[in-house]
Design an enzyme around this catalytic site. Structure first.
Site: not given
Length: 822
Positions: A501-504, A518, A614
């Site tokens: 989904f992206g960076k945290v 996030k 997941d």
């Protein structure tokens, strides 16, 4: 006859021109070579470096001091070739600029030469300074203690001027020994490149820094032998060992290379003509990969370029192999022959973008492909280039809490001034928020599930209603400005993870609450769907073993979710791949139990089951007390209706954890989570990745390897960190439970309640076996009473059970139900 001779001469001249063109390779439109601090010009190979004393129109600070030394760089250094450039330096005590007039816009190389020598009372190792170009930070608070280095950058110059700025830190100075600003062919750096996750990244306006440029075959290639004057160092020092043995073999065959002008730009013949090979004739351990290790800065993305050229005699084998970076498979069954249209000896370049999430290293590997029975693997050259971050920097200093506080004070002052102009609007907003909060608190107090809300017993901070979501959902919409302040404008130094989904990022809200933020990569339909799903799921379900939602932001096309901060990070990081302390066997059992409780709540806590979809160790987080909480609900799915057995949906999840039944039938059930949890259990027990391409072929897939070992070799699979503390009966119960989770048919797998029952039993057996060791002389009756007493004082979770004589199972079950309902 004369006309004929004239034609012949013209033909000869054309041939000579063509030959000259091919041999000269690339001629740059801009070619600034500066020998800084020198009173005369210097020659390196066939390149002439001009003294900056003769370039007053370029240097904005002609008052900079010149310094020289008689010392030389070590003859064993790859930079010994540049000794003549490194004997002099220009010193700047104030901000100074080199201004270059650019003839042709596009990609340019900037090369900065540094050698901190001592001359008289001047020690260049004391210099501390920053360097920037075209609003890109190249070096931040840079300081060299010793040695010598060439810093190489690639910038897309979009104006007629390129200004290179040197800024000394307070009470310090800057220096430079030599520099280059040279245009490069447009085709050298592509406009976009796929990542290891198969997403496409644009490199159009991003700056790059060369971190590594390596020639395989253990031979250094001098800039004099490269069309673009690049230095390629030998790969020997970077090769990784396998049981103290290097599995690669150095090969060289320049005559087999079939070069073109385009391939000359990518790398010289001397790079493509040498290689490090792994194959049946290279080493007896042909079933392992050959790997190299490189140090990189975490928090950045990197362009990784692999250079291949088939220069080996394959005989009956096929040159088809796999290419990896860390645990990611960059290319499966790479067949150089097919990719080069069957042209023998033709070079091939493979680009990808990756980020070192778990460590500050990249492990580059090539290894056999299962597609062919016999397979060789080679690599001819490698380049690793750091990509500038969203703040236009290639060098962020380490995060400093004090500097962040100063930054926050500045932001607070500015915000205060702005707020003074918007007092009425702010007051109105506060009134609305307070009214909503009162309403929410009233609802929570009268809710039958009051104990399910809040985090660790604290009052929940959520309000009813959220923009863009159903009014029945619970959530809190944060302004983007507050998130930017909390994360220091998404500073890379605060990045703590990266997912699909992206960076945290780690953040700090104004009330000093630590949070995890996030940030979605883009508002694609898939990303938007995951964004909405996660917020709606976490807004409805609250449990001590599910990560809590703090809020979200969808301003300016952002997709940001804010969670409670889990201090100890991911379970994965405590098992392998990081320097974090390893968990004890008892801690691992407790983490399993906590995760199972969270999943059991998802499966049974409402009228319809919630299927996580997941489940993996990277999605199980640990708080400061190592309590496990399940996270990342972007792929979660509502379970089937009462009259249905499954949900038909596209396959989503993580490779290695996917339920094979779901994979083949696309029929999703709660038992798909059970399969994934079984994989997690073995990952916890063995302390290694589910898929590890660096291991021998029979060990690459964890589950296949464990199944081959069988129950007679249980101790052989246990993580060496815990093998001495694991009691055999506890281990048997644990493995038996995990094995049932991996049943081929979902109907044969246990429920999460059954798994909890057995995990609690394994934990009790671990404690009981220890008491057996301590009381070997005790009677069997005494031991039985001791065990019964320990069980009766233990709190169980729903679905856990222990088949122990003398214990009332009805009482235990009632106690377990009460515990899980809280």
């Amino acid at each position: 006859m004369r006309a004929s001779n004239d034609h012949f001469l013209i033909w000869i001249l054309c041939a000579l021109c063509l030959s000259s063109s091919l041999s000269s390779g690339f001629t740059p439109d801009d070619n600034f070579l500066i020998d800084c601090g020198s009173s005369s010009n210097s020659t390196v190979g066939d390149r002439l470096f001009i003294s900056d004393d003769f370039s007053s129109n370029i240097l904005s600070n002609p008052n900079g001091k010149s310094l020289s030394t008689t010392s030389n760089v070590s003859s064993s250094s790859p930079l010994f070739l540049f000794s003549s450039l490194l004997r002099t330096a220009k010193i700047f005590e104030t901000t100074s600029k080199y201004n270059f007039k650019i003839k042709k816009q596009g990609r340019h190389w900037i090369r900065l030469y540094f050698y901190p020598f001592v001359s008289g009372n001047m020690d260049l190792s004391l210099a501390r300074f920053s360097v920037s170009a075209q609003n890109i930070t190249l070096l931040k608070e840079f300081q060299m203690d010793s040695g010598s280095v060439i810093k190489e950058y690639s910038l897309n110059v979009t104006s007629s001027n390129l200004v290179l700025t040197f800024t000394p830190m307070v009470n310090s100075f800057a220096f430079i020994n030599a520099l280059e600003v040279v245009s490069v062919p447009n085709e050298l750096i592509p406009s976009s490149v796929p990542t290891v996750e198969k997403l496409v990244r644009s490199l159009g306006n991003r700056a790059l820094e060369t971190v590594a440029r390596v020639n395989m075959g253990n031979e250094t290639v001098s800039p004099n032998d490269d069309t673009l004057s690049r230095l390629w160092v030998a790969d020997g020092p970077f090769l990784m060992h396998n049981d103290q043995v290097i599995v690669g073999k150095f090969v060289s065959n320049l005559t087999k290379v079939n070069m073109t002008r385009d391939s000359e730009i990518m790398a010289p013949r001397s790079v493509y003509g040498t290689a490090t090979q792994l194959g049946a004739d290279a080493d007896a351990n042909a079933n392992v990969n050959v790997s190299w290790s490189f140090d990189v800065d975490p928090g950045y993305e990197y362009l990784i370029r692999y250079h291949f050229c088939d220069i080996i005699d394959l005989s009956l084998r096929s040159l088809s192999f796999n290419v990896y970076v860390n645990s990611w498979k960059v290319k499966d069954h790479l067949d150089i022959g097919k990719l080069t249209s069957g042209i023998l000896g033709a070079p091939y370049v493979l680009d990808t973008i990756a980020s070192p999430i778990d460590s500050s290293k990249f492990k580059i590997s090539v290894g056999p492909s299962n597609f062919h029975e016999y397979s060789a693997a080679i690599l001819n050259g490698l380049e690793i280039m750091k990509i500038s971050n969203s703040r236009g920097s290639l060098d962020e200093p380490s995060f400093d809490l004090d500097s962040k506080k100063v930054s926050n004070v500045k932001v607070g002052l500015i915000a205060g001034l702005v707020a003074g102009l918007l007092v009425a609007a702010v007051l109105a907003t506060l009134v609305i928020v307070l009214c909503r909060r009162r309403r929410r608190l009233a609802l929570v107090r009268h809710s039958k599930e009051e104990d399910n809300y809040g985090v660790n017993g604290r009052e929940s901070k959520y309000i009813i209603g959220s923009v863009g979501f159903s009014s029945s959902k619970i959530g809190y919409r944060y302004p983007l400005a507050a998130i930017l302040e909390a994360t220091d404008h998404f500073s890379e130094s605060l990045a703590i993870g990266l997912g699909g989904f992206g960076k945290v990022y780690k953040g700090m809200l104004r009330d000093n609450t630590e949070v995890a933020v996030k940030r979605g990569t883009s508002k694609s339909q898939q990303g938007l769907a995951e964004f909405r799903t996660e917020i709606e799921m976490l807004s409805q379900f609250r449990h001590r073993h599910l990560v809590s939602l703090i809020g979200y932001c969808d301003e300016q096309d952002e997709m940001i979710i804010i969670y409670e901060y889990m201090e100890k990070g991911t379970l994965k990081d405590h098992l392998y791949g990081s320097e974090l302390p390893s968990l004890s066997w008892k801690q691992r059992l407790e983490v399993c139990i906590g995760s199972a409780r969270g999943l059991h709540y998802l499966h049974t806590g409402s009228t319809k089951a919630i299927i996580h979809r997941d489940v993996k160790t990277a999605n199980i987080l640990l708080d400061q007390n190592y309590m496990a909480k399940v996270a990342d609900f972007g792929l979660s799915k509502i379970g089937p209706e009462f009259d249905k057995t499954h949900v038909s949906t596209a396959v989503k999840g993580s490779f290695g954890y996917l339920d094979p039944e779901y994979l083949t039938t696309q029929q999703l059930t709660e038992k798909s989570d059970v399969y994934s949890f079984g994989v997690v259990m073995f990952e916890i027990l063995c302390g290694r990745p589910v898929i590890d391409p660096s291991l021998p072929r029979e060990k690459v897939n964890l589950i296949e390897w464990v199944m081959r070992k069988g129950r007679d070799q249980l101790e052989a699979i246990v993580d060496a960190c815990i093998v001495e503390e694991v009691e055999l009966e506890s281990l048997r119960k644990y493995v038996e439970t995990a094995d049932k989770c991996l049943a081929e048919c979902g109907m044969d797998r246990p429920t999460m309640g059954n798994i909890l029952w057995n995990l609690e039993c394994a934990l009790q057996l671990q404690g009981n076996e220890r008491s057996l060791h301590l009381k070997e002389s005790s009677s069997q009756a005494d031991l039985s009473n001791s065990w019964e007493a320990s069980v009766s004082t233990t709190q169980f979770s729903t679905g856990s059970a222990v088949d122990i004589a003398g214990v009332s199972m009805s009482k235990v079950f009632a106690q377990m139900v009460r515990e899980d309902m809280r």
